[in-house]
Write a protein that holds these residues in place. Structure first.
Motif, PDB file in Angstrom:
ATOM      1  N   MET A  47       0.826  -1.200   0.000  1.00  0.00           N
ATOM      2  CA  MET A  47       0.000   0.000   0.000  1.00  0.00           C
ATOM      3  C   MET A  47       0.865   1.256   0.000  1.00  0.00           C
ATOM      4  N   ALA A  48       1.876   1.284   0.850  1.00  0.00           N
ATOM      5  CA  ALA A  48       2.743   2.465   0.918  1.00  0.00           C
ATOM      6  C   ALA A  48       3.456   2.705  -0.416  1.00  0.00           C
ATOM      7  N   THR A  49       3.903   1.638  -1.043  1.00  0.00           N
ATOM      8  CA  THR A  49       4.610   1.761  -2.321  1.00  0.00           C
ATOM      9  C   THR A  49       3.666   2.211  -3.428  1.00  0.00           C
ATOM     10  N   ALA A  50       2.435   1.659  -3.438  1.00  0.00           N
ATOM     11  CA  ALA A  50       1.456   2.055  -4.457  1.00  0.00           C
ATOM     12  C   ALA A  50       1.087   3.527  -4.315  1.00  0.00           C
ATOM     13  N   VAL A  51       0.923   3.983  -3.083  1.00  0.00           N
ATOM     14  CA  VAL A  51       0.583   5.389  -2.837  1.00  0.00           C
ATOM     15  C   VAL A  51       1.730   6.294  -3.279  1.00  0.00           C
ATOM     16  N   GLU A  52       2.946   5.894  -2.973  1.00  0.00           N
ATOM     17  CA  GLU A  52       4.106   6.698  -3.362  1.00  0.00           C
ATOM     18  C   GLU A  52       4.246   6.764  -4.887  1.00  0.00           C
ATOM     19  N   GLN A  53       3.929   5.638  -5.558  1.00  0.00           N
ATOM     20  CA  GLN A  53       3.993   5.628  -7.024  1.00  0.00           C
ATOM     21  C   GLN A  53       2.907   6.521  -7.620  1.00  0.00           C
ATOM     22  N   ALA A  54       1.728   6.512  -6.996  1.00  0.00           N
ATOM     23  CA  ALA A  54       0.662   7.405  -7.455  1.00  0.00           C
ATOM     24  C   ALA A  54       1.100   8.863  -7.328  1.00  0.00           C
ATOM     25  N   ARG A  55       1.781   9.176  -6.220  1.00  0.00           N
ATOM     26  CA  ARG A  55       2.279  10.542  -6.017  1.00  0.00           C
ATOM     27  C   ARG A  55       3.269  10.932  -7.113  1.00  0.00           C
ATOM     28  N   SER A  56       4.149   9.964  -7.467  1.00  0.00           N
ATOM     29  CA  SER A  56       5.140  10.225  -8.509  1.00  0.00           C
ATOM     30  C   SER A  56       4.473  10.506  -9.845  1.00  0.00           C
ATOM     31  N   TRP A  57       3.434   9.743 -10.179  1.00  0.00           N
ATOM     32  CA  TRP A  57       2.746   9.961 -11.454  1.00  0.00           C
ATOM     33  C   TRP A  57       1.960  11.273 -11.451  1.00  0.00           C
ATOM     34  N   ILE A  58       1.413  11.637 -10.282  1.00  0.00           N
ATOM     35  CA  ILE A  58       0.719  12.917 -10.180  1.00  0.00           C
ATOM     36  C   ILE A  58       1.694  14.056 -10.466  1.00  0.00           C
ATOM     37  N   ALA A  59       2.904  13.924  -9.929  1.00  0.00           N
ATOM     38  CA  ALA A  59       3.933  14.948 -10.158  1.00  0.00           C
ATOM     39  C   ALA A  59       4.300  15.043 -11.630  1.00  0.00           C
ATOM     40  N   GLN A  60       4.149  13.939 -12.365  1.00  0.00           N
ATOM     41  CA  GLN A  60       4.443  13.930 -13.798  1.00  0.00           C
ATOM     42  C   GLN A  60       3.235  14.339 -14.635  1.00  0.00           C
ATOM     43  N   GLY A  61       2.131  14.668 -13.955  1.00  0.00           N
ATOM     44  CA  GLY A  61       0.940  15.075 -14.678  1.00  0.00           C
ATOM     45  C   GLY A  61       0.059  13.922 -15.103  1.00  0.00           C
TER      46      GLY A  61
END
Length: 605
Positions: free
Chosen positions: A419-433
């Motif tokens: 869960m923590a890794t999936a959330v962090e990856q979602a954050r990374s993609w949000i930062a990329q638009g």
């Protein structure tokens, strides 16, 4: 206890002697009453009345006989025990009055009386004695003694110990049997097993041990509750018993494991036939209340002396290994033990040990499978899938290690990492638009974990990711457990903004009512239904029905396992909302998803 009974019997003998002497003396007194006076007569009558009162009040049957075993006295309890009325038994041979048996053999009570009188010794029988009452043939367990009388003859003292014998038998049954199924327990099985091995050695015969385990029984307990699980175990035991002979032994090893001893076999194939019969008997649906459950069993077979002729306990372990091998390779089947299984079991132990260190060594990774919106034909989400980068074996798929994680409870810390890794990856993609919805599957252990919603909320807050970027995929079977407050947990997830999709719908025991009752957003259409779409002769009826039902309830539909363009187009025509599968892309590292998104943008432009 026996000393007390002996003393009581001797006391009774003295009392009865006194009573008979009083009767003789009373007759003599009657003749001499005019010379001896009324006072002496009254004293003797008082002594006789007191003796009779004591004999009548005793909580045991008292029978007085002459030296030949003819009944001269019965107290009320003796009359009742013999099924007589009043003094009907007086003058009868004691053998006729008391039809006694000892360990199944008739007892000649008159002969015992004669021996007792001749030897002037007390004879006693403490166990194994039974009296069959004349009146109704009722069996009475008794403990009796025979003591000589001073004036000749003997006195028999009988205690009704039926209640105590039943209590002893019940305690013995409880000590050797399983309380739920009534089957022999592990202790009783061990006794029967040792006897069976001894017989097989003497007669050079074959003996088999079958280890039987209910596949995925934990999911029944988790989803439907322990009451339903107990009923499944009881029905399971009944079906297994019907597959064996009376000379065989079926025992409950513990939990959802059963062990069977097959004796007097002619060939090894006989044991395998029984194992196959058990697998077939279990395959029929288990109807428990409102549920019709599909239950399967894995069976391991080991034979004596073929598989072990030295260590008999090792034979049980080998049957256990064979059962686990069947469960790993083809659940719901039976396997005969083979030496290679020892190595496989050792490897499993090594695997579990390695998994315990995998998290701290950063050996886990999340891969992502793209999910397409069928209306816009764009990638709008991904499904997170766990992989293990084993330092020696390379990249391992979930089927190779996920069952071990579940069984060892390692799924909890690993699930938190996912869960923590999936959330962090979602954050990374949000930062990329890229606002992609990341779908994460939850196991039953995770779902029922205390404070699961609070922990997920903390992960979202720490990463600064809105809840709608995460979708939780939950198996329908998890929501059936009435012992868990599933609705409250789901509402807590919804309060965090996370979407909820239900998987396995239509393949398990969940009904439409669960989709109406619980707060959900989407229904996943399983691959087994998608496979029917586009197949020759397939009409995709199940997919159409699920899509129509979901639309009525205002839910999205997500098709999994799409493997061809034809399937994708047909699903779109049926009104399915989203899809994923090999046709759209296999699971890949985050960089692969990013490259796929860029290529899609280039095509659209």
């Amino acid at each position: 206890m026996m000393a007390l009974l002996l003393a009581l019997c001797l006391t009774l003998a003295v009392m009865l002697s006194v009573l008979l002497a009083c009767q003789w003396q009373a007759a003599r007194t009657w003749r001499l009453r005019h010379t001896t006076g009324v006072v002496l007569q009254a004293a003797q009558a008082q002594r006789m009345a007191e003796a009779l009162a004591l004999l009548h009040a005793l909580p045991a049957a008292v029978v007085g006989t002459d030296h030949a075993g003819v009944v001269r006295y019965l107290n009320p309890r003796a009359s009742a025990m013999g099924g007589l009325l009043g003094d009907d038994g007086l003058g009868q041979p004691v053998t006729q009055l008391l039809p006694l048996f000892h360990d199944g053999t008739p007892v000649d009570a008159a002969r015992q009386v004669r021996e007792c009188v001749a030897q002037q010794e007390v004879l006693e029988v403490a166990r194994g004695a039974v009296l069959l009452r004349h009146l109704d043939g009722k069996r009475i367990d008794v403990q009796y003694s025979c003591a000589p009388l001073a004036q000749g003859g003997a006195v028999l003292l009988l205690h009704d110990v039926s209640a105590r014998r039943r209590a002893e038998q019940q305690l013995e049954f409880i000590a050797h049997h399983d309380g739920l199924t009534g089957l022999p327990n592990r202790l009783h099985f061990q006794i029967r097993f040792e006897h069976g091995i001894a017989y097989a050695r003497r007669h050079q015969a074959l003996l088999a041990v079958l280890f039987v385990d209910i596949d995925r029984f934990k999911s029944i307990n988790d989803s439907l509750g322990h009451d339903v699980g107990d009923q499944v175990l009881t029905e399971f035991a009944r079906r297994v018993q019907q597959c064996v002979r009376k000379v065989d032994t079926v025992a409950r090893q513990g939990g959802d494991e059963f062990i069977i001893l097959l004796t007097e076999l002619r060939t090894a194939h006989d044991a395998e036939r029984v194992a196959e019969k058990i697998v077939g008997a279990i395959a029929a649906p288990f109807v428990i209340g409102e549920y019709s459950l599909s239950v399967a069993a894995s069976v391991g077979v080991a034979l004596y002396p073929d598989d072990d002729d030295d260590d008999v306990n090792a034979l049980i372990e080998k049957a256990d290994l064979a059962m686990y091998a069947a469960k790993r390779h083809a659940p719901g089947t039976c396997l005969r033990y083979a030496p290679r299984m020892q190595t496989q079991s050792y490897s499993r132990t090594i695997l579990e040990t390695a998994l315990r260190h995998a998290l701290e060594r950063n050996e886990f990774a999340l891969y992502y499978q793209p999910r397409m919106d069928l209306r816009t034909r764009t990638i709008t989400g991904v499904k997170a899938l766990l992989r293990w980068k084993h330092p020696e074996l390379g990249l391992m798929m979930p089927l190779d290690f996920l069952p071990v994680l579940e069984e060892s409870a390692l799924i909890l810390p690993v699930g938190a990492w996912v869960m923590a890794t999936a959330v962090e990856q979602a954050r990374s993609w949000i930062a990329q638009g890229q606002r992609l919805t990341v779908s994460v599957s939850l196991s039953a252990r995770q779902f029922y974990q205390r404070d699961i919603a609070r922990n997920f909320g903390a992960a979202l807050e720490a990463a600064g990711v809105p809840g709608h970027c995460i979708e939780l995929e939950i198996a329908a079977g998890i929501l059936i457990d009435r012992n868990q407050n599933c609705e409250l947990i789901l509402r807590q997830f919804r309060q965090l903004g996370m979407a909820i999709s239900i998987s396995d719908f239509g393949t398990g025991d969940a009904s439409l009512n669960y989709l109406k009752r619980f707060p959900t957003d989407a229904v996943k259409i399983e691959k087994c239904f998608v496979d029917d779409v586009g197949k020759p002769g397939g009409d995709g009826a199940m997919v159409r029905a699920i899509v129509a039902m979901a639309r009525t309830l205002g839910l999205r539909t997500i098709a999994g396992g799409v493997e061809s363009g034809e399937q994708l187009e047909l699903l779109a025509e049926m009104g399915c909302d989203e899809a994923f599968g090999y046709y759209l892309g296999r699971a890949m590292a985050p960089e692969g998803i990013e490259a796929l998104l860029k290529s899609s943008e280039a095509v659209q432009n």
